[in-house]
Design a protein around this motif. Structure first.
Motif, PDB file in Angstrom:
ATOM      1  N   GLY A 224       5.338  12.285   0.333  1.00  0.00           N
ATOM      2  CA  GLY A 224       5.510  10.993   0.990  1.00  0.00           C
ATOM      3  C   GLY A 224       4.191  10.272   1.234  1.00  0.00           C
ATOM      4  O   GLY A 224       3.107  10.767   0.908  1.00  0.00           O
ATOM      5  N   ARG A 225       4.302   9.098   1.812  1.00  0.00           N
ATOM      6  CA  ARG A 225       3.133   8.247   2.067  1.00  0.00           C
ATOM      7  C   ARG A 225       3.070   7.859   3.541  1.00  0.00           C
ATOM      8  O   ARG A 225       4.101   7.546   4.140  1.00  0.00           O
ATOM      9  CB  ARG A 225       3.198   6.958   1.232  1.00  0.00           C
ATOM     10  CG  ARG A 225       2.959   7.134  -0.249  1.00  0.00           C
ATOM     11  CD  ARG A 225       4.230   7.387  -1.018  1.00  0.00           C
ATOM     12  NE  ARG A 225       5.065   6.192  -1.133  1.00  0.00           N
ATOM     13  CZ  ARG A 225       6.351   6.243  -1.520  1.00  0.00           C
ATOM     14  NH1 ARG A 225       6.931   7.406  -1.817  1.00  0.00           N
ATOM     15  NH2 ARG A 225       7.060   5.139  -1.617  1.00  0.00           N
TER      16      ARG A 225
ATOM     17  N   ARG B 266       0.828  -1.203   0.000  1.00  0.00           N
ATOM     18  CA  ARG B 266       0.000   0.000   0.000  1.00  0.00           C
ATOM     19  C   ARG B 266       0.868   1.261   0.000  1.00  0.00           C
ATOM     20  O   ARG B 266       0.544   2.256  -0.634  1.00  0.00           O
ATOM     21  CB  ARG B 266      -0.921   0.006   1.221  1.00  0.00           C
ATOM     22  CG  ARG B 266      -2.027  -1.012   1.160  1.00  0.00           C
ATOM     23  CD  ARG B 266      -3.138  -0.600   0.224  1.00  0.00           C
ATOM     24  NE  ARG B 266      -3.930   0.512   0.766  1.00  0.00           N
ATOM     25  CZ  ARG B 266      -4.545   1.414   0.012  1.00  0.00           C
ATOM     26  NH1 ARG B 266      -4.435   1.370  -1.303  1.00  0.00           N
ATOM     27  NH2 ARG B 266      -5.267   2.369   0.575  1.00  0.00           N
ATOM     28  N   GLY B 267       1.988   1.203   0.720  1.00  0.00           N
ATOM     29  CA  GLY B 267       2.884   2.346   0.786  1.00  0.00           C
ATOM     30  C   GLY B 267       3.854   2.445  -0.368  1.00  0.00           C
ATOM     31  O   GLY B 267       4.671   3.364  -0.414  1.00  0.00           O
ATOM     32  N   ARG B 268       3.793   1.487  -1.288  1.00  0.00           N
ATOM     33  CA  ARG B 268       4.654   1.472  -2.476  1.00  0.00           C
ATOM     34  C   ARG B 268       6.134   1.574  -2.090  1.00  0.00           C
ATOM     35  O   ARG B 268       6.904   2.349  -2.675  1.00  0.00           O
ATOM     36  CB  ARG B 268       4.256   2.587  -3.450  1.00  0.00           C
ATOM     37  CG  ARG B 268       2.791   2.573  -3.831  1.00  0.00           C
ATOM     38  CD  ARG B 268       2.458   3.556  -4.943  1.00  0.00           C
ATOM     39  NE  ARG B 268       2.793   4.946  -4.621  1.00  0.00           N
ATOM     40  CZ  ARG B 268       2.046   5.753  -3.886  1.00  0.00           C
ATOM     41  NH1 ARG B 268       0.902   5.303  -3.355  1.00  0.00           N
ATOM     42  NH2 ARG B 268       2.411   7.008  -3.668  1.00  0.00           N
ATOM     43  N   VAL B 269       6.513   0.816  -1.081  1.00  0.00           N
ATOM     44  CA  VAL B 269       7.888   0.856  -0.585  1.00  0.00           C
ATOM     45  C   VAL B 269       8.824   0.204  -1.594  1.00  0.00           C
ATOM     46  O   VAL B 269       8.561  -0.903  -2.088  1.00  0.00           O
ATOM     47  CB  VAL B 269       7.993   0.145   0.783  1.00  0.00           C
ATOM     48  CG1 VAL B 269       9.450   0.069   1.247  1.00  0.00           C
ATOM     49  CG2 VAL B 269       7.135   0.868   1.811  1.00  0.00           C
TER      50      VAL B 269
ATOM     51  N   LEU C  24       0.751  14.783   0.770  1.00  0.00           N
ATOM     52  CA  LEU C  24       0.962  13.433   1.293  1.00  0.00           C
ATOM     53  C   LEU C  24      -0.158  12.497   0.851  1.00  0.00           C
ATOM     54  O   LEU C  24      -1.310  12.905   0.706  1.00  0.00           O
ATOM     55  CB  LEU C  24       1.007  13.454   2.821  1.00  0.00           C
ATOM     56  CG  LEU C  24       2.045  14.339   3.496  1.00  0.00           C
ATOM     57  CD1 LEU C  24       1.958  14.177   5.011  1.00  0.00           C
ATOM     58  CD2 LEU C  24       3.450  14.021   2.995  1.00  0.00           C
ATOM     59  N   ASP C  25       0.194  11.224   0.663  1.00  0.00           N
ATOM     60  CA  ASP C  25      -0.794  10.166   0.501  1.00  0.00           C
ATOM     61  C   ASP C  25      -1.008   9.529   1.867  1.00  0.00           C
ATOM     62  O   ASP C  25      -0.053   8.999   2.460  1.00  0.00           O
ATOM     63  CB  ASP C  25      -0.301   9.088  -0.469  1.00  0.00           C
ATOM     64  CG  ASP C  25      -0.247   9.569  -1.906  1.00  0.00           C
ATOM     65  OD1 ASP C  25      -0.792  10.655  -2.182  1.00  0.00           O
ATOM     66  OD2 ASP C  25       0.343   8.871  -2.737  1.00  0.00           O
TER      67      ASP C  25
ATOM     68  N   ASP D 294      10.366   8.923   3.508  1.00  0.00           N
ATOM     69  CA  ASP D 294       9.526   8.753   2.319  1.00  0.00           C
ATOM     70  C   ASP D 294       8.191   8.077   2.648  1.00  0.00           C
ATOM     71  O   ASP D 294       7.169   8.361   2.031  1.00  0.00           O
ATOM     72  CB  ASP D 294      10.260   7.910   1.271  1.00  0.00           C
ATOM     73  CG  ASP D 294      11.567   8.537   0.835  1.00  0.00           C
ATOM     74  OD1 ASP D 294      11.527   9.676   0.327  1.00  0.00           O
ATOM     75  OD2 ASP D 294      12.622   7.903   1.014  1.00  0.00           O
ATOM     76  N   VAL D 295       8.243   7.151   3.608  1.00  0.00           N
ATOM     77  CA  VAL D 295       7.051   6.380   3.987  1.00  0.00           C
ATOM     78  C   VAL D 295       7.048   6.227   5.497  1.00  0.00           C
ATOM     79  O   VAL D 295       8.096   6.004   6.108  1.00  0.00           O
ATOM     80  CB  VAL D 295       7.046   4.977   3.341  1.00  0.00           C
ATOM     81  CG1 VAL D 295       5.729   4.247   3.638  1.00  0.00           C
ATOM     82  CG2 VAL D 295       7.290   5.041   1.844  1.00  0.00           C
ATOM     83  N   ALA D 296       5.874   6.339   6.099  1.00  0.00           N
ATOM     84  CA  ALA D 296       5.707   6.028   7.517  1.00  0.00           C
ATOM     85  C   ALA D 296       4.633   4.971   7.685  1.00  0.00           C
ATOM     86  O   ALA D 296       3.588   5.034   7.026  1.00  0.00           O
ATOM     87  CB  ALA D 296       5.336   7.281   8.312  1.00  0.00           C
ATOM     88  N   LEU D 297       4.889   4.002   8.546  1.00  0.00           N
ATOM     89  CA  LEU D 297       3.893   3.008   8.933  1.00  0.00           C
ATOM     90  C   LEU D 297       3.534   3.251  10.395  1.00  0.00           C
ATOM     91  O   LEU D 297       4.405   3.169  11.271  1.00  0.00           O
ATOM     92  CB  LEU D 297       4.439   1.586   8.771  1.00  0.00           C
ATOM     93  CG  LEU D 297       4.174   0.866   7.451  1.00  0.00           C
ATOM     94  CD1 LEU D 297       4.818   1.616   6.294  1.00  0.00           C
ATOM     95  CD2 LEU D 297       4.704  -0.562   7.519  1.00  0.00           C
TER      96      LEU D 297
END
Length: 354
Positions: A257-258, A161-164, A281-282, A234-237
């Motif tokens: 970022g996502r 989902r985060g396109r990591v 942000l997404d 770039d991405v946070a979970l």
């Protein structure tokens, strides 16, 4: 057979019940291991009455949605071999609605989960649809590791989902079960992983799972302040479901970022959406997993760790210790290990087995 039956909030009993028979398209599994997670603890605390009406099954219910087992009986039309050790994805989709036809089976309009809507894995035997059971041997997985496949698949879905991608800087807030598995999965992709938690033992584990940076959170210091000089990412979970980590996830992202939300937020949050607007942000929700894609990927990831997963799930417990050693510690935030695993056939606890 012996099973854990949830009769109501805080009322779980170990009882003798009839062994189920598999319907057409189903297998009967002799359960080898069941992971226990926060949603199981919530179900124990609140009972099925705490679930949306369309998701709840009949009471009493056998919980347990993170499980593996050996095929001991097959319904009509099943090709899985008897004796095969399989991991079960637990979520049942109809295959006919628009989300299913689009490949998003986790959003099925008729989605039902073993251990929530119908009897799950906290029993000596469970019947499950064969199409959501994946043989683990071809992925290099055996023993207790098979019971970790379903939660690892949740992490796989969140990263998708985060396109990591390789080279991304990823922030993981919370190193519980999903946070730990996400750390391993992201590091195997080639991302640079930073983890945040209040527990030093969990941070140490995250380092062994591939985290390049581990940050100790302070209960008396805002997390946005703690991370202000360390990002952006770039991405946070966000895996905790708490307000502080949610705000920090939004505030610490690279422009464009996502932010992927895994933690269950049980109350409304006041969010500064200027971070989202000005940063473009997404903000992405994630729900369960797409079994056909994420479960095999999860098994591959489990099999790639040569030393196994004893540091994540160090002991298997009998059903009789489910409440006191697994559900209550999780509900009260004092669980000693990342994952509690139940082996319904045990009389006494045993160490992790591969």
């Amino acid at each position: 057979m012996k099973a854990a039956l949830l009769h109501g909030p805080g009322d779980l009993r170990i009882e003798e019940v009839p062994r189920p028979a598999p319907a057409a398209g189903e297998v009967l599994l002799e359960v080898t291991g069941v992971g226990v997670c926060g949603s199981d603890a919530s179900l124990y605390t609140k009972g099925i009455e705490g679930l949306p009406a369309k998701e709840r099954g009949a009471s009493p219910l056998v919980p347990g949605h993170e499980f593996a087992g050996r095929v001991v009986e097959r319904g009509v039309g099943v090709t899985l071999a008897e004796g095969e050790l399989v991991a079960c994805g637990a979520g049942i989709s109809c295959g006919r609605c628009q989300p299913c036809l689009a490949g998003r089976t986790n959003l099925c309009r008729n989605y039902r989960t073993l251990g929530v809507y119908r009897h799950g894995g906290l029993a000596e035997y469970v019947a499950a649809p064969a199409e959501i059971c994946v043989p683990v041997g071809p992925h290099g997985v055996s023993g207790d590791d098979a019971a970790l496949a379903q939660p690892m698949s949740i992490a796989c879905h969140a990263l998708a989902r985060g396109r990591v991608e390789a080279g991304d800087r990823i922030l993981i807030l919370g190193v519980g079960g999903i946070g730990a598995f996400a750390t391993w999965a992201a590091s195997r992709i080639g991302a640079e992983v930073t983890v945040v938690d209040v527990d030093e033992r969990r941070l140490a584990l995250a380092r062994t799972l591939g985290a390049t940076t581990a940050i100790t959170a302070a209960r008396d210091r805002p997390m946005t302040e703690l991370l202000a000089s360390r990002g952006p990412w770039d991405v946070a979970l966000e895996t905790t479901g708490h307000d502080g980590p949610l705000q920090a996830a939004l505030a610490s992202q690279q422009r464009g970022g996502r932010v992927v939300l895994l933690g269950m937020h049980h109350q409304p949050r006041a969010v500064d959406f200027s971070w989202v607007t000005y940063g473009e942000l997404d903000v992405l929700g994630t729900q369960a997993h797409v079994c056909a894609v994420d479960l095999p990927a999860a098994l591959d990831l489990l099999g790639q760790r040569a030393e196994g997963w004893a540091d994540v799930a160090p002991v298997a417990l009998p059903l009789e210790q489910l409440v006191e050693e697994a559900l209550k510690p999780l509900a009260e935030g004092r669980s000693a290990q990342i994952k509690s695993v139940i082996d319904p056939h045990l009389a006494e606890p045993r160490p992790y087995q591969r």
